[in-house]
Scaffold this motif. Structure first.
Motif, short mmCIF file in Angstrom:
data_model
loop_
_atom_site.label_atom_id
_atom_site.label_comp_id
_atom_site.label_asym_id
_atom_site.label_seq_id
_atom_site.Cartn_x
_atom_site.Cartn_y
_atom_site.Cartn_z
N ALA A 65 0.83 -1.20 0.00
CA ALA A 65 0.00 0.00 0.00
C ALA A 65 0.87 1.26 0.00
O ALA A 65 0.63 2.20 -0.76
N VAL A 66 1.89 1.26 0.83
CA VAL A 66 2.82 2.39 0.86
C VAL A 66 3.50 2.56 -0.49
O VAL A 66 3.64 3.67 -1.01
N SER A 67 3.91 1.45 -1.08
CA SER A 67 4.63 1.50 -2.35
C SER A 67 3.76 2.01 -3.48
O SER A 67 4.24 2.69 -4.39
N THR A 68 2.47 1.72 -3.44
CA THR A 68 1.56 2.19 -4.49
C THR A 68 1.50 3.71 -4.51
O THR A 68 1.52 4.34 -5.57
N VAL A 69 1.45 4.31 -3.34
CA VAL A 69 1.42 5.77 -3.24
C VAL A 69 2.76 6.35 -3.68
O VAL A 69 2.82 7.34 -4.41
N LEU A 70 3.85 5.73 -3.24
CA LEU A 70 5.16 6.27 -3.57
C LEU A 70 5.47 6.20 -5.06
O LEU A 70 6.04 7.13 -5.64
N HIS A 83 17.54 9.81 -10.79
CA HIS A 83 17.57 9.65 -9.33
C HIS A 83 16.16 9.57 -8.74
O HIS A 83 15.84 8.67 -7.96
N ILE A 84 15.31 10.51 -9.12
CA ILE A 84 13.95 10.54 -8.58
C ILE A 84 13.16 9.31 -9.06
O ILE A 84 12.37 8.73 -8.31
N GLY A 85 13.40 8.90 -10.30
CA GLY A 85 12.77 7.68 -10.77
C GLY A 85 13.16 6.48 -9.92
O GLY A 85 12.31 5.65 -9.55
N ALA A 86 14.45 6.40 -9.56
CA ALA A 86 14.92 5.30 -8.72
C ALA A 86 14.41 5.41 -7.29
O ALA A 86 14.30 4.41 -6.58
N MET A 87 14.09 6.64 -6.86
CA MET A 87 13.52 6.82 -5.53
C MET A 87 12.13 6.22 -5.42
O MET A 87 11.75 5.70 -4.36
N TYR A 88 11.36 6.29 -6.49
CA TYR A 88 9.95 5.93 -6.40
C TYR A 88 9.53 4.75 -7.28
O TYR A 88 8.66 3.97 -6.91
N LEU A 89 10.14 4.60 -8.47
CA LEU A 89 9.69 3.58 -9.41
C LEU A 89 9.81 2.15 -8.88
O LEU A 89 8.93 1.33 -9.14
N PRO A 108 26.86 9.18 -17.51
CA PRO A 108 26.31 7.84 -17.22
C PRO A 108 26.67 7.32 -15.84
O PRO A 108 25.81 6.75 -15.15
N LEU A 109 27.94 7.49 -15.42
CA LEU A 109 28.33 6.99 -14.11
C LEU A 109 27.67 7.77 -12.98
O LEU A 109 27.27 7.20 -11.96
N LEU A 110 27.55 9.08 -13.15
CA LEU A 110 26.87 9.88 -12.13
C LEU A 110 25.39 9.51 -12.07
O LEU A 110 24.79 9.47 -10.99
N ALA A 111 24.80 9.23 -13.23
CA ALA A 111 23.40 8.79 -13.24
C ALA A 111 23.25 7.44 -12.53
O ALA A 111 22.28 7.23 -11.78
N LEU A 112 24.22 6.53 -12.73
CA LEU A 112 24.18 5.24 -12.04
C LEU A 112 24.29 5.43 -10.53
O LEU A 112 23.55 4.81 -9.75
N ALA A 113 25.20 6.31 -10.11
CA ALA A 113 25.37 6.58 -8.68
C ALA A 113 24.09 7.14 -8.08
O ALA A 113 23.66 6.72 -7.00
N LEU A 114 23.46 8.05 -8.78
CA LEU A 114 22.23 8.66 -8.26
C LEU A 114 21.05 7.68 -8.32
O LEU A 114 20.13 7.77 -7.51
N ALA A 115 21.09 6.75 -9.28
CA ALA A 115 20.05 5.71 -9.32
C ALA A 115 20.17 4.80 -8.09
O ALA A 115 19.17 4.48 -7.44
N LEU A 116 21.39 4.40 -7.77
CA LEU A 116 21.61 3.58 -6.58
C LEU A 116 21.23 4.36 -5.31
O LEU A 116 20.69 3.78 -4.36
N LEU A 117 21.51 5.65 -5.31
CA LEU A 117 21.17 6.49 -4.17
C LEU A 117 19.65 6.51 -3.96
O LEU A 117 19.16 6.36 -2.83
N GLY A 118 18.91 6.68 -5.05
CA GLY A 118 17.46 6.68 -4.95
C GLY A 118 16.91 5.33 -4.52
O GLY A 118 15.99 5.24 -3.70
N LEU A 119 17.49 4.25 -5.03
CA LEU A 119 17.03 2.90 -4.69
C LEU A 119 17.27 2.61 -3.21
O LEU A 119 16.40 2.06 -2.52
N GLY A 120 18.45 2.97 -2.71
CA GLY A 120 18.75 2.76 -1.29
C GLY A 120 17.80 3.53 -0.39
O GLY A 120 17.33 3.03 0.64
N TRP A 121 17.50 4.76 -0.79
CA TRP A 121 16.54 5.57 -0.04
C TRP A 121 15.16 4.92 -0.05
O TRP A 121 14.46 4.89 0.96
N ASN A 122 14.75 4.39 -1.21
CA ASN A 122 13.45 3.74 -1.34
C ASN A 122 13.34 2.54 -0.41
O ASN A 122 12.33 2.36 0.29
N PHE A 123 14.38 1.72 -0.37
CA PHE A 123 14.39 0.58 0.54
C PHE A 123 14.18 1.04 1.98
O PHE A 123 13.39 0.46 2.73
N GLY A 124 14.93 2.07 2.38
CA GLY A 124 14.85 2.56 3.75
C GLY A 124 13.49 3.16 4.07
O GLY A 124 12.93 2.94 5.15
#
Length: 419
Positions: free
Chosen positions: A147-152, A283-289, A330-346
């Motif tokens: 339910a939380v993930s659907t909103v996010l 980054h924002i896509g990785a935070m929520y997608l 590309p590498l900075l985008a990868l770093a920010l994607a991982l940053l968003g994903l880690g935040w999403n997990f938390g």
């Protein structure tokens, strides 16, 4: 059959109502996602341009994150007293007022007004995060992560579109006599105002108020001889609240610190707003997608395992960001994607832990207070990031953030050993 007798009979209107509520929340999140992306994309650059200093470029992030801390308290208290609908609508409307203030500050060239407006603008960020709790109010414990993930995940649409509109909105701003970098705040003001309207009109019935009513009816039925509540569904107390809060605080601190200075780092290596907007969009896509997958992982494998994965993913992000050449998008985008994903997990794991451990009678107020701590952590990370980069450079900031995230591991290990 009345709603009371329906509940007593074991039949709940929750699934149908929950689907409607999630639909309205998703619409609001799509709009608010575009609103919160403005400050992330150009906030630091706008301050740097107006002040002529990199050392204070992290101040905008700190200010709108600090503003979100105050707003989290206000939204939580209003929601506790009157329901989610008035609390969320008021928060988004405040974010729209802050966006208008940023535009006025940019036109007048007043840094002080800019900082005050960014503080007010932070209410939109707080409200965007508070909306995830509304999605979990009526959800069964085994489905709270989803339910939380659907909103996010709904935030992804606006959050990804917003940064990519940085250049077009900049051109629109120039046509209106507004500085180019302030352009995304035109989008932010409109998006937040529309999100407030959507929730004020269509978020009915109020999920928190209905959850309280159903809980009271179920308690009355149990007192009259119905089956008692499953002990596994009962809250475990303050220890769980502290654990969930700490997971979100550390994730937010590391994420905001690295994210804030990435556009500044790229600007210093000759990249324009289009390139930095692309990286922030990733980054924002990785935070929520990934939220639907995260929600399923949380529900299926447990909150603590996903919280530990957050720390490891944030470490990987900091390492990649520190080692990436400044001219490598590309590498900075990868770093920010991982940053968003880690935040999403938390965030998803921490939110589920908090919701599991807080009774309905105090849920909204406690959630608001937890989000204050999260916002203060973000403000600290945003403010410190500019100072660290000015003194030592972006790679040191990124690596330090990654190492700090490892603090999640012993915390989770201690919680797993707890009886």
């Amino acid at each position: 059959m009345t709603r009371t007798t329906t509940a007593a009979a074991g039949i709940s209107p929750r699934p149908e109502v929950q689907r409607r509520i999630l639909t309205v929340l998703v619409a609001g999140q799509i709009l608010s996602g575009a609103g919160l992306a403005a400050g992330v994309t150009v906030g630091a650059l706008l301050a740097q341009d107006m002040l002529g200093s990199t050392s204070l470029a992290g101040l905008p992030s700190a200010l709108f994150t600090a503003g979100s801390a105050l707003a989290a308290v206000a939204v939580g208290r209003v929601s506790q007293a009157r329901g989610r609908r008035p609390g969320l609508a008021a928060g988004y409307l405040t974010g729209a007022v802050g966006s208008a203030g940023v535009l006025a500050a940019a036109v007048l060239g007043r840094p002080v007004l800019l900082f005050v407006a960014l503080f007010v603008y932070g209410a939109g960020t707080a409200t965007n995060l508070q909306a995830r709790y509304a999605g979990a109010d009526l959800a069964a414990p085994a489905h709270r992560g989803r339910a939380v993930s659907t909103v996010l995940v709904a935030t992804t649409v606006g959050g990804v579109a917003g940064p990519n509109l940085a250049a077009p909105t900049g051109h629109l701003a120039e046509a209106l006599g507004i500085p180019h970098l302030a352009g995304p705040f035109i989008l932010a003001g409109l998006a937040y105002a529309l999100a407030a309207l959507v929730l004020a009109v269509w978020l009915r019935p109020d999920p928190l108020l209905l959850a309280r009513t159903l809980a009271e009816e179920e308690e009355a039925a149990a007192a009259a001889g119905a089956a008692a509540a499953d002990p596994a569904d009962l809250p475990e107390g303050r220890g769980g609240v502290a654990l969930g809060g700490l997971v979100m605080v550390l994730s937010q601190l590391v994420m905001v610190a690295i994210m804030t200075m990435t556009p500044v780092h790229m600007h210093g290596h000759g990249h324009g707003t289009a390139a930095s907007g692309l990286v922030i969009a990733v980054h924002i896509g990785a935070m929520y997608l990934p939220s639907p997958l995260t929600g399923r992982l949380v529900d299926r494998h447990g909150r603590l395992k996903v919280a530990a994965a957050s720390g490891l993913t944030l470490l990987a992000s900091g390492t990649v960001a520190a080692l990436a050449p400044g001219d490598s998008v590309p590498l900075l985008a990868l770093a920010l994607a991982l940053l968003g994903l880690g935040w999403n997990f938390g965030l998803v794991a921490g939110t589920a832990i908090i919701t599991d451990n807080v009774p309905l009678a105090t849920r909204a107020r406690t959630q608001g207070l937890v989000d204050v701590a999260v916002a203060v952590a973000g403000a600290t990370g945003g403010m410190a990031s500019g100072i660290v980069v000015a003194a030592t450079g972006y790679p040191v900031l990124a690596l330090a953030g990654g190492v700090l995230s490892l603090a999640l591991l012993p915390v989770v290990a201690a919680a797993r050993r707890r009886p």
